[in-house]
Design an enzyme around this catalytic site. Structure first.
Site, PDB file in Angstrom:
ATOM      1  N   ASN A 152       1.113  -1.057   0.003  1.00 44.93           N
ATOM      2  CA  ASN A 152       0.352  -0.094   0.033  1.00 44.93           C
ATOM      3  C   ASN A 152       0.619   1.079   0.126  1.00 44.93           C
ATOM      4  O   ASN A 152       0.515   1.995  -0.525  1.00 44.93           O
ATOM      5  CB  ASN A 152      -0.955  -0.360   1.482  1.00 44.93           C
ATOM      6  CG  ASN A 152      -0.204  -0.176   2.294  1.00 44.93           C
ATOM      7  OD1 ASN A 152       0.699  -1.293   2.365  1.00 44.93           O
ATOM      8  ND2 ASN A 152      -0.171   0.385   3.223  1.00 44.93           N
ATOM      9  N   THR A 238     -26.614  -8.273   9.073  1.00 41.03           N
ATOM     10  CA  THR A 238     -28.112  -8.096   7.659  1.00 41.03           C
ATOM     11  C   THR A 238     -27.448  -7.445   6.419  1.00 41.03           C
ATOM     12  O   THR A 238     -26.348  -6.571   6.879  1.00 41.03           O
ATOM     13  CB  THR A 238     -28.902  -6.390   8.411  1.00 41.03           C
ATOM     14  OG1 THR A 238     -29.314  -7.558   8.996  1.00 41.03           O
ATOM     15  CG2 THR A 238     -29.719  -7.015   7.304  1.00 41.03           C
ATOM     16  N   CYS A 325       5.148  12.547  12.044  1.00 34.41           N
ATOM     17  CA  CYS A 325       4.369  13.426  12.543  1.00 34.41           C
ATOM     18  C   CYS A 325       2.481  12.898  11.965  1.00 34.41           C
ATOM     19  O   CYS A 325       1.675  13.702  12.527  1.00 34.41           O
ATOM     20  CB  CYS A 325       4.703  14.242  12.162  1.00 34.41           C
ATOM     21  SG  CYS A 325       5.263  15.071  13.381  1.00 34.41           S
TER      22      CYS A 325
END
Lengths: 393, 216
Positions: A152, A238, A325
């Site tokens: 990624n 569901t 950061c």
């Protein structure tokens, strides 16, 4: 700059208009519960089955081998935890790599606390995992191997077919996190040779909050979510029909347009890489060829990544950074560090992940503003490392 | 526009003042040539942090009659570090310059409040400025023969078995640790060397008060 230039598609993509269109009716008109015994419910059940059928054709697998989940992360959790909890009697050892997404790494760390043994295989300097090293890590008690299809952060494409040859030979179950692969790579299960594969909607111009796990029918998993027994008893709750409809359409489009988009993006990617590397003291992270066509990850030495992101944002450009950061942990990117780069290089790494609609004009804007941003931030930096200092570490 | 949400869901953002000081930093050295020039002219120079930790600060000062007349700086740091150092340099040089002793008393929360606040997670980014100033002032004292005034942060080992120092405790507090349980989880302090628990608890309280006491 009023125009927004979004180059963070590995974080998430917008929903393709075609996808959004087909989802719409399922929010209000066709809102039924696929488990209900009336026509409203049957319509939902039909839509669900049709989606599962379409996906199984794209992946070249059986209908009952597709499980809908709530995200890529959930699919990965179900694949790894579900498998090892069910098959603990067969062995206690898991193999994965140092550059996996946190969905895999944190799951494995959790399993270590549960008494499992995990080997985290090193990655080569170009961001590719050597299948031989996976093979060498295999033990008598290895039950599962999980290697990501596409990284990624640096976009490198792992040698899934080579690894699956090894796992087949050794009779070990092989899962791949394919969340970043859906737009550009083949997802043909037969070709890849994997036993389990995770995907999600939010990276393929589909909706967020939906993913799938492909699981070979002979594999047994322990469910993580218990309840009404939906999804073959493996994922109760569901079914989210609009999201499933959207995911299916997005996957169809992504795989249909794969070659066209790849050709378009490859040129843009290489053009951008070439121009950004003209700036002094920059390093491309990850192999230059064995990477997906929309990923560019570059370290700008002597600058902190977050400062670059804010300056880019001010120019209308959205990107992301491996800087500490920008992370919750205040640790810099584990992927850049795994490439053998020092901490300094990880803090100044920036990922540009193009969308299928990124234009040459947008790329040119980035190419125009980047040297000035780098010069400014380097001017104010007390650190003056050179490429040699980094390469000799 | 720059509002950001952290991964744990707690919202944080940069105030207008932080953005202003990030995009227009005050007293900043803008080129390496300027840095070389200032190194020759300045009365004191100090460096703190390291790029490996993601944060590094260099500071140059000029002193007249015990007042800080100029404070220039460079940083390898994020937006918070840039904005807070900019504000810090303004605070210690405004109104004709601050007395050295007073400048050394400025706390991160003073800087933060002048910036209308910093996100909690970013608070530690403002700490480096006062440490760099301390180093620059020590350098000034050394150059002017006032050796008796030099104060250095001495590192003291607290946990004698695991060799955990007061600096480790300070870092833990800056990273968000607030109670002893958290400190122990992070550092394993006092698990083997039980004799240090009392001292560790006192230091923990000291650093929490130093950095996170309510602004007065």
């Amino acid at each position: 700059m009023d125009k927004e230039i979004y180059m963070d598609s590995s974080a998430t993509t917008y929903i393709d208009p075609e996808v959004f269109e087909v989802m719409k009716p399922y929010f209000n008109y066709e809102f039924g519960n696929a488990g209900s015994m009336h026509s409203k419910g049957l319509k939902a059940a039909h839509a669900l089955n049709l989606s599962r059928d379409k996906i199984s054709k794209i992946l070249n697998c059986n209908f009952d081998e597709i499980i809908f989940t709530g995200s890529g992360t959930e699919s990965i959790n179900l694949a790894i935890k579900g498998f090892v909890f069910k098959n603990r009697k067969k062995g206690n050892h898991i193999i994965t790599t140092k550059i996996e997404h946190h969905a895999v790494l944190d799951t494995c760390e959790y399993l270590e606390k549960q008494g499992f043994d995990v080997t985290y295989v090193e990655v080569e300097k170009n961001g590719i995992v050597d299948p031989e090293k996976i093979k060498n890590a295999i033990r008598e008690d290895t039950i599962l191997i999980s290697v990501m299809y596409v990284n990624n952060e640096i976009g490198t494409i792992q040698l899934i077919k080579e690894i699956s040859k090894i796992t087949k030979e050794k009779n070990i179950i092989f899962h791949t996190d394919a969340c970043q692969a859906g737009n550009s790579e083949t997802l043909n299960i037969e070709e890849l040779g994997v036993d389990m594969l995770s995907l999600n909607g939010s990276k393929i111009y589909g909706p967020k909050g939906v993913g799938i796990l492909y699981k070979k029918s002979t594999i047994r998993l322990e469910p993580l979510i218990h309840g009404g027994g939906q999804e073959f008893g493996l994922r109760s709750g569901t079914e989210n029909i609009p999201a499933i409809i959207g995911f299916t359409k997005a996957l169809e489009i992504a795989q249909r347009d794969r070659n066209k988009n790849n050709n378009y993006l490859l040129d843009l990617r290489d053009y951008l890489i070439e121009n950004l590397l003209k700036i002094d003291d920059t390093i491309l992270n990850g192999d230059i060829d064995k990477r997906i066509p929309n990923n560019i990850n570059i370290t700008f030495l002597n600058i902190e990544g977050e400062a670059i992101l804010l300056k880019l944002d001010n120019e209308g450009i959205c990107a992301s950074s491996g800087s500490a950061c920008t992370s919750k942990s205040l640790d810099p990117s584990h992927v850049i560090l795994a490439l053998g780069r020092p901490y300094e290089a990880a803090h100044g790494s920036i990922r540009f992940s193009l969308t299928k609609n990124t234009t040459k004009e947008g790329i040119d804007h980035l190419i125009n503003v980047m040297p000035k941003i780098v010069e400014e931030l380097r001017g104010i930096s007390p650190v003056t490392l050179k490429m040699e200092d980094i390469e000799n570490v | 526009m720059y509002d950001v949400q952290s991964k744990d869901g707690s919202e944080w953002f940069y105030t207008e003042k932080v953005k202003d000081h990030f995009f227009n930093p005050q007293n900043l050295i803008k080129t390496q040539e300027e840095a070389i020039k200032y190194s020759e002219e300045a009365d004191g120079v100090g460096i703190e942090g390291s790029p490996a930790c993601g944060d590094m600060m260099k500071m140059w000062i000029k002193v007249e009659n015990n007042k800080i007349k100029e404070c220039k700086w460079q940083t390898f740091g994020c937006a918070s570090a840039i904005a807070s150092t900019s504000m810090f340099s303004v605070i210690i040089t405004e109104n004709g310059g601050m007395d050295i002793e007073k400048a050394l008393e400025i706390k991160p929360q003073d800087i933060s409040s002048r910036l209308d606040g910093l996100p909690t997670r970013k608070f530690h980014c403002s700490v480096l400025a006062d440490k760099a100033l301390r180093a620059a002032i020590n350098d000034y004292y050394e150059k002017t023969g006032q050796i008796n005034k030099i104060k250095k942060d001495k590192i003291k080992i607290i946990d004698k078995i695991l060799k955990i120092t007061d600096q480790d405790i300070e870092e833990a507090v800056l990273d968000g640790v607030r109670d002893f349980e958290g400190l122990q989880k992070r550092t394993k302090i006092g698990i083997q060397d039980k004799s240090c628990i009392q001292e560790a608890k006192q230091l923990l309280r000291f650093y929490v008060e130093k950095y996170f006491a309510e602004e007065k």
